[in-house]
Design a protein around this motif. Structure first.
Motif, mmCIF file in Angstrom:
data_model
loop_
_atom_site.group_PDB
_atom_site.id
_atom_site.type_symbol
_atom_site.label_atom_id
_atom_site.label_comp_id
_atom_site.label_asym_id
_atom_site.label_seq_id
_atom_site.Cartn_x
_atom_site.Cartn_y
_atom_site.Cartn_z
ATOM 1 N N PRO A 195 0.816 -1.226 0.000
ATOM 2 C CA PRO A 195 0.000 0.000 0.000
ATOM 3 C C PRO A 195 0.846 1.272 0.000
ATOM 4 O O PRO A 195 1.933 1.310 0.570
ATOM 5 N N SER A 196 0.304 2.312 -0.606
ATOM 6 C CA SER A 196 0.950 3.619 -0.660
ATOM 7 C C SER A 196 -0.124 4.694 -0.498
ATOM 8 O O SER A 196 -1.185 4.611 -1.123
ATOM 9 N N LEU A 221 8.181 6.294 -3.508
ATOM 10 C CA LEU A 221 9.456 5.740 -3.032
ATOM 11 C C LEU A 221 10.337 5.285 -4.186
ATOM 12 O O LEU A 221 9.870 4.710 -5.163
ATOM 13 N N ASN A 248 3.292 9.955 4.520
ATOM 14 C CA ASN A 248 2.771 9.406 5.762
ATOM 15 C C ASN A 248 3.694 8.299 6.269
ATOM 16 O O ASN A 248 4.686 8.589 6.939
ATOM 17 N N CYS A 249 3.445 7.083 5.935
ATOM 18 C CA CYS A 249 4.281 5.992 6.457
ATOM 19 C C CYS A 249 4.556 4.947 5.400
ATOM 20 O O CYS A 249 4.789 3.779 5.724
ATOM 21 N N HIS A 264 7.153 4.392 3.801
ATOM 22 C CA HIS A 264 8.463 3.750 3.956
ATOM 23 C C HIS A 264 8.434 2.658 5.020
ATOM 24 O O HIS A 264 9.160 1.668 4.912
ATOM 25 N N GLY A 265 7.592 2.815 6.022
ATOM 26 C CA GLY A 265 7.445 1.752 7.020
ATOM 27 C C GLY A 265 6.790 0.516 6.409
ATOM 28 O O GLY A 265 7.233 -0.614 6.632
ATOM 29 N N ILE A 266 5.756 0.750 5.642
ATOM 30 C CA ILE A 266 5.062 -0.354 4.961
ATOM 31 C C ILE A 266 6.045 -1.081 4.050
ATOM 32 O O ILE A 266 6.148 -2.316 4.068
ATOM 33 N N LEU A 303 15.275 8.368 3.271
ATOM 34 C CA LEU A 303 14.403 8.087 4.422
ATOM 35 C C LEU A 303 15.000 7.026 5.346
ATOM 36 O O LEU A 303 15.160 7.242 6.537
#
Lengths: 194, 194
Positions: B39-40, B47, B101-102, B104-106, B146
């Motif tokens: 997801p993005s 990214l 948002n997040c 890069h974590g995903i 990041l």
């Protein structure tokens, strides 16, 4: 195809669900356990999770969410196709004072992959009327509401497409109600250093 | 235990590797493909990924990283136990102007779970001398660096522990060189609304 690739491929963001196929509290706790065991910046583990799988709380959450920005003539899922459950992901400010890096993304992906393995799908929602939600649910002031993961049995089909000139990266729904999601190619996202 | 729970449990942050057990470019691209399919936010997919698995580039990356903040008397992995490969995760500012948002974590979690499935481990590193790394590698100005994911075959054992009064959430290494990581309990991270 590897197991993880299969899970990640099946993990499409779903916005229409079979609302009355519920998810048990036990299952939701198992999903949060996956997030709990996932990496956290400096191992601080500042995330707190709030569960909802009952009609009353679900209604309170649903009304504060915005859905599918690119589907401008769709107001979100109708009654009967709304999420069966939600997990609200918060930052506990007493643990992490400043904004955290991307712990919530890591946690969300773990939750979603666990959901897919168990036959559910979900959608990460960041477009939330946070103050209203906090008031309606009584979420403490020391929690910063980061994301909501909507969960349920999928009630729609989602298909990955290449990015093309017509749609760019905007997802769309076709006349048979299939939801199409353009994904950039591997060549596009890998940068080769000069 | 479910497959995903097993993968997530095995996915411990590892900081000492078998440096000379390399990871092929093909494998690294497969891992990035998992991130690509994840997801993005608003499906923007901002990214960009930079790969390193050769000695020369690895050295340039390694020297700009800080390791394991809580192990104050350890300066990071010695020669021979350094990562075999890296994936640098950047935000392409031409796609997402503001902070994302997040995503890069995903993406990082997808990459790590794929790595674990293939017999590798990794560590997400955010403590990076970004300007120096950009100069040394020639990373374009329009990329915001990041995270870096260090990857390789694990050269250390990592064990999950309950949070206790002695250590709190700080990981520690025992006299047999096992790395212990305290994780908060499920009861602690789930917040029950009043």
């Amino acid at each position: 195809m590897s197991d993880i690739k299969e899970l990640i491929t099946k993990n499409r963001s779903v916005r229409r669900f079979k609302e009355y196929e519920s998810i048990s509290i036990g299952k939701l706790k198992q999903l949060i356990d996956l997030a709990r065991l996932s990496p956290s910046a400096a191992n601080k583990q500042p995330l707190k999770y709030i569960i909802s799988n009952g009609a009353e709380r679900n209604v309170k959450i649903f009304k504060h969410l915005a859905w599918a920005g690119y589907l401008t003539d769709w107001k979100g899922p109708a009654e009967g196709e709304r999420p069966a459950a939600y997990i609200i992901i918060c930052r506990d400010k007493s643990i992490a004072k400043e904004s955290i890096n991307c712990d919530h993304g890591i946690a969300a992906q773990s939750i979603l992959l666990g959901a897919v393995e168990s036959g559910y799908n979900g959608c990460i929602i960041a477009s939330i009327k946070r103050d209203d939600l906090r008031n309606d649910l009584g979420i403490p002031e020391e929690f910063d509401i980061l994301l909501i993961i909507a969960l349920g049995v999928a009630g729609e089909q989602v298909q990955i497409e290449p990015v093309d000139e017509e749609h760019g990266i905007k997802y769309w729904r076709d006349e048979t109600s299939i939801h199409h999601v353009p994904k950039r190619s591997l060549d596009e996202v890998i940068y080769e250093l000069k």
